[in-house]
Write an enzyme that holds these catalytic residues in place. Structure first.
Site, PDB file in Angstrom:
ATOM      1  N   GLU A 331       0.897  -1.189   0.013  1.00 43.42           N
ATOM      2  CA  GLU A 331      -0.145   0.091   0.070  1.00 43.42           C
ATOM      3  C   GLU A 331       1.130   1.243  -0.100  1.00 43.42           C
ATOM      4  OE1 GLU A 331      -1.024   0.932   4.755  1.00 43.42           O
ATOM      5  OE2 GLU A 331      -2.175  -0.606   3.878  1.00 43.42           O
ATOM      6  N   TYR A 343       6.890   1.503  -8.265  1.00 42.99           N
ATOM      7  CA  TYR A 343       6.145   0.233  -8.194  1.00 42.99           C
ATOM      8  C   TYR A 343       5.430   0.062  -9.605  1.00 42.99           C
ATOM      9  CZ  TYR A 343       6.391   1.000  -2.972  1.00 42.99           C
ATOM     10  OH  TYR A 343       6.955   1.288  -1.773  1.00 42.99           O
TER      11      TYR A 343
END
Length: 369
Positions: A331, A343
């Protein structure tokens, strides 16, 4: 047999669907967006336009490199995800082999890709009676060393060069030997996704599926090379490392006691980046069965924007692969744009949100790979 072929090693994102060895549809896109943004919509589009679903695909083929490190990771992780979830066999083909398949004239073929600063990736194949044989395995070297070697090894043979390096090093290739000729193939500047698919079908017929499909890296990423020049090393993190951690240099973070508990946990694994024996970054995962949660990737303030987070994340992914982890979760604060971009480059995709999770103000973006 229906084959889905994807090519993500260059700036162009390409997908194709083949029926046996006949091309049903091919789509190429170069719109300036990253492959993490364009690949899935392209796959959806080509399936719709051919009235197919993924479950009707019999074979998955992707480019494993060399080429863009980020693009390769996105392509391989996408194909692996489809293969694992739908039990479809998959095959990886090198960019250099895909280039060789675009040449149709019998003879010796040198596939060559420019990797900047007078360096290249290259491999040599022989085409005879529609059969491609590898003569020289893929390598990374300077263009001078490459041409000197080829001139010595294939003195009495004609070599056809194909790939984007043909344009970059045209003069050097043509003057190195009278036996060196440049391909007149119109797609000589990149890997044709259809040719890649044909190579994949042939490999699957001969060898079966790739059980351990992995990217082909002939050179380390630039960030990693730069870090190694600074003698930055990645190693397992131990409780004893906490003594000189300087946790206050990593923004707001866990306290030492919580971090010590996680380092002692059998379900957690931490790694750290060290420079001159001091920790300048660390990362940790929590493993549950065949899934892992990235708990943190932290870099010391004075060492940011130097590729350390990239290096840590790459090692985390390698650890997960080695331990049979199928899915990685994380997260991230919706305002942390640099982390989100990192990411995405590694193939993570948004899968949900926790509203106002950070400071009762910013959403937590849930991502998985």
């Amino acid at each position: 047999m229906k084959t889905l072929s994807i090519e993500t090693s260059s700036k162009i994102c390409s997908v194709a669907i083949l029926e046996d060895k006949n091309l049903l549809k091919k789509i190429e896109l170069n719109n300036g967006l990253t492959h993490s943004e364009t690949l899935m919509p392209l796959i959806k589009q080509i399936l719709e336009e051919t009235n197919l679903t993924l479950s009707q695909i019999d074979l998955l083929v992707c480019d494993i490199g060399p080429g863009s490190f980020t693009g390769i990771r996105i392509g391989v992780s996408t194909i692996k995800a489809f293969s694992d979830s739908l039990k479809i066999p998959c095959v990886g083909i090198s960019s250099l082999e895909g280039l060789a398949y675009s040449v149709k004239k019998d003879g010796i073929i040198c596939s060559m890709i420019d990797c900047k600063n007078d360096n290249c990736y290259y491999a040599v194949y022989q085409l005879e009676n529609n059969h491609y044989t590898l003569l020289e395995s893929p390598k990374a070297d300077s263009i001078e060393n490459c041409l000197t070697f080829l001139n010595y090894k294939y003195t009495n043979s004609n070599l056809t060069f194909v790939g984007d390096a043909c344009e970059t090093y045209k003069d050097k290739i043509e003057t190195a030997s009278s036996n060196f000729v440049l391909s007149d193939n119109e797609k000589s500047d990149g890997v044709d996704v259809y040719s890649l698919g044909i190579a994949g079908i042939n490999k699957y017929i001969q060898l079966g599926e790739d059980k351990n499909l992995l990217p082909l890296y002939l050179k380390k990423p630039q960030a990693q090379r730069q870090l190694e020049e600074k003698n930055i090393v990645i190693q397992d993190m131990k409780i004893s490392d906490l003594t000189n951690l300087e946790l206050n240099q990593f923004d707001d973070f866990w306290n030492i006691d919580i971090l010590k508990d996680e380092l002692s946990s059998e379900t957690s694994q931490f790694i750290c980046a060290k420079y001159e024996n001091k920790i300048v970054g660390f990362a940790g995962i929590k493993v549950i069965l065949d899934e892992a949660d990235i708990m943190n990737i932290a870099v010391k303030k004075d060492y940011r924007r130097q590729g350390i987070a990239t290096l840590l994340l790459n090692h985390i992914i390698d650890i997960c692969k080695e331990n049979g982890i199928k899915t990685i979760h994380l997260e991230v604060n919706e305002e942390n744009f640099s982390a989100i971009s990192l990411y995405q480059k590694f193939g993570f995709e948004e899968c949900g949100r926790r509203k106002q999770y950070y400071d009762n103000k910013y959403d937590a973006i849930l991502m998985k790979r």
